[in-house]
Enzyme design. Structure first.
Site, mmCIF file in Angstrom:
data_model
loop_
_atom_site.group_PDB
_atom_site.id
_atom_site.type_symbol
_atom_site.label_atom_id
_atom_site.label_comp_id
_atom_site.label_asym_id
_atom_site.label_seq_id
_atom_site.Cartn_x
_atom_site.Cartn_y
_atom_site.Cartn_z
ATOM 1 N N LYS A 78 4.928 0.008 -15.024
ATOM 2 C CA LYS A 78 3.621 -0.321 -14.464
ATOM 3 C C LYS A 78 2.570 0.673 -14.977
ATOM 4 C CE LYS A 78 1.312 -1.211 -10.006
ATOM 5 N NZ LYS A 78 1.483 -1.283 -8.533
ATOM 6 N N SER A 169 -0.096 -5.537 -6.029
ATOM 7 C CA SER A 169 -0.713 -5.173 -7.293
ATOM 8 C C SER A 169 0.245 -5.166 -8.474
ATOM 9 C CB SER A 169 -1.338 -3.788 -7.156
ATOM 10 O OG SER A 169 -0.331 -2.797 -6.962
ATOM 11 N N SER A 193 2.714 -3.992 -2.290
ATOM 12 C CA SER A 193 2.523 -4.303 -3.714
ATOM 13 C C SER A 193 3.794 -4.359 -4.540
ATOM 14 C CB SER A 193 1.562 -3.293 -4.347
ATOM 15 O OG SER A 193 0.249 -3.527 -3.911
#
Length: 501
Positions: A78, A169, A193
């Site tokens: 990420k 997210s 998330s």
């Protein structure tokens, strides 16, 4: 040898150990697959050359008998994790051009164990979002689409039309894992998330206990809530990832110094004799009947596996979402004050320094980030601090106390992961409050600092995946993963998105 990208992380690990496939072959297979999946927009940066070099080095280590637990396994990272020598932007324009001279602790741990990094995964800007639409690099597309529907497709202009959200997210992480663009991925969870995108893409997402994984080198959103964790294809893969990601870090003052268990070894213990609580307050008005039915199915699965299921009450649950949306923006307002165009990232030049700050932040931060900074600054301002922020922190403490008290009588809690299946991109982005409601089942775990996991458990009438969530006691991820494995085994979920991209 079949396509290495079809193997789970555990299967690939074993195939690499048996030398049925090399890391170089597996890495090339993933890079080829990523190249053919640009429509999903899961990666913001692919590091092909570095990945191939790392894979070769991994194969050399294995030949010398120096293989680590994740030796040669290709992963996606990420973009919130700082990676040495690789641009790390948190999917924000304001960090354009920032290349960290250091490696985050979590990614350092993965490299220590021999992992190969394929590239940086897309996300909501600064991890603020529930649909991966706030990224400066554009939205991520969910590889799933409604059954029998051609709504999601690549148009004549090459752009995806009719796409569904992969959640946020960590949407790049969930989309990449679901589409087999990496063996597993790192992710972060501030209010859901990891678990929400896992639920919307039929992947497994684990939010560990606060302090289990170091936050050092992860771009901060809300420091008392952020926690790193894995998104993987199944519970075993998630357990393997978590063991490598976790550990004490003296560079992070919130990191807890306690041993990291062998999570994978715990999976075979089952749930017989455990007590599972079902919070009655999570039965929301207007909750879709399919979510209600799946929840009941999960209860039945747990009973059939030998667990005792009891109803519990968490009356303060209704305050979790409003508390979260005071505390998180307040911490974001403080954390994001450092981005001003002076030392690194974007700078909009102006002879007056105050104007330079203002122009840089206006150009660098997206609309959702600006909204949360403004909310956070407001609740921390003179005259409102006591009324909003301080009161929210007091209620947060009561919520955490209530959760911990409940865990005095149950081992796990079972709830839905999300209030709906994946929704269309743009469907909720015009109404921030409606978007925030996607976190209704997940935020409590962050406020209380407890671990949670989402496991794919069913398909709705439109052919889209739905997940079930388990919550556990602090630092009892072993029991949490045992419960997750029981749900996974009972659900027998094998559906995969039909390739259209």
């Amino acid at each position: 040898m079949s396509d290495p990208t079809d193997l789970s992380l555990a299967q690939l690990r074993d195939a690499l150990a048996a030398k049925d496939v090399s890391s170089a072959e597996a890495t090339d297979a993933y890079l080829s697959k990523i190249e053919g999946a640009s429509a999903l927009n899961a990666y913001v940066r692919v590091e092909g050359d570095k990945a191939r070099e790392a894979a070769k080095a991994s194969d050399d280590r294995r030949a010398k008998g120096e293989a680590g637990p994740l030796e040669g396994v290709p992963l996606g990272i990420k973009d919130l994790f700082c990676t040495k020598g690789i641009p790390s932007t948190a999917a924000s324009r304001i960090l354009e051009g920032f290349t960290p001279p250091y490696e985050s602790t979590v990614t350092s741990n993965l490299l220590r164990d021999g992992a190969v990094f394929l590239g940086k995964l897309n996300m909501d800007e600064f991890a603020m979002g529930s649909s991966n639409e706030t990224s400066a690099f554009g939205p991520v597309i969910n590889p799933w689409r409604k059954s029998g529907s051609n709504a999601t497709h690549i148009g004549a202009d090459g752009k995806v039309e009719g796409g569904l959200t992969p959640g946020g997210s960590s949407g790049g992480s969930s989309s990449a894992v679901a589409a087999h663009l990496c063996a597993a991925a790192t992710a972060t969870d501030t209010g859901g998330s990891i678990r929400q995108p896992a639920s919307l893409t039929a992947t497994v997402g684990v939010k560990p206990t606060y302090g289990r994984c170091s936050r050092w080198g992860i771009v901060a959103f809300a420091s008392s809530l952020d926690q790193a964790g894995p998104i993987a294809r199944d519970v075993r893969d998630a357990a393997i990832m978590l063991r490598s990601m976790a550990g004490h870090d003296p560079k992070d003052s919130t990191s807890i110094d306690r041993p990291v268990p062998d999570y994978e070894a715990a999976l075979g213990q089952g749930v017989k004799g455990l007590k599972v609580g079902v919070p009655k307050e999570y039965r929301l008005d207007g909750m879709p009947s399919e979510i209600e039915a799946l929840w009941q199915q999960g209860i039945d699965w747990m009973r059939d596996a030998g667990a005792e299921v009891v109803e519990i009450s968490l009356p303060l649950t209704k305050y979790a979402l409003p508390v979260y949306y005071i505390v998180a923006p307040a911490e974001a307002s403080s954390n994001l004050a450092r981005y001003d165009g002076v030392k690194y990232g974007l700078r909009v030049e102006d002879p007056d320094i105050q104007t330079m700050y203002a122009k840089t932040r206006a150009a660098g931060f997206g609309q959702e980030v600006q909204r949360r900074i403004l909310i956070g600054t407001y609740v921390l301002s003179a005259g409102y601090y006591d009324a909003y922020y301080l009161r929210a922190q007091k209620v947060r403490k009561k919520i955490a106390d209530e959760m911990n008290e409940a865990f005095g009588s149950v081992d796990l809690m079972l709830t839905p992961s999300t209030p709906s299946a994946a929704f269309g991109l743009g469907e909720k982005s015009s109404d921030p409050v409606e978007m925030y409601l996607n976190d209704v089942f997940t935020v409590t775990a962050n406020l209380a600092g407890i671990p949670g996991v989402s496991v794919p458990a069913g398909i709705d009438a439109q052919g889209l995946p739905l997940g079930l969530q388990l919550l556990g006691r602090p630092f009892d991820e072993e029991t949490l993963l045992r419960g997750a494995k029981a749900i996974e085994d009972a659900a027998g979920f094998t559906a995969r998105p039909e390739k259209w991209w």
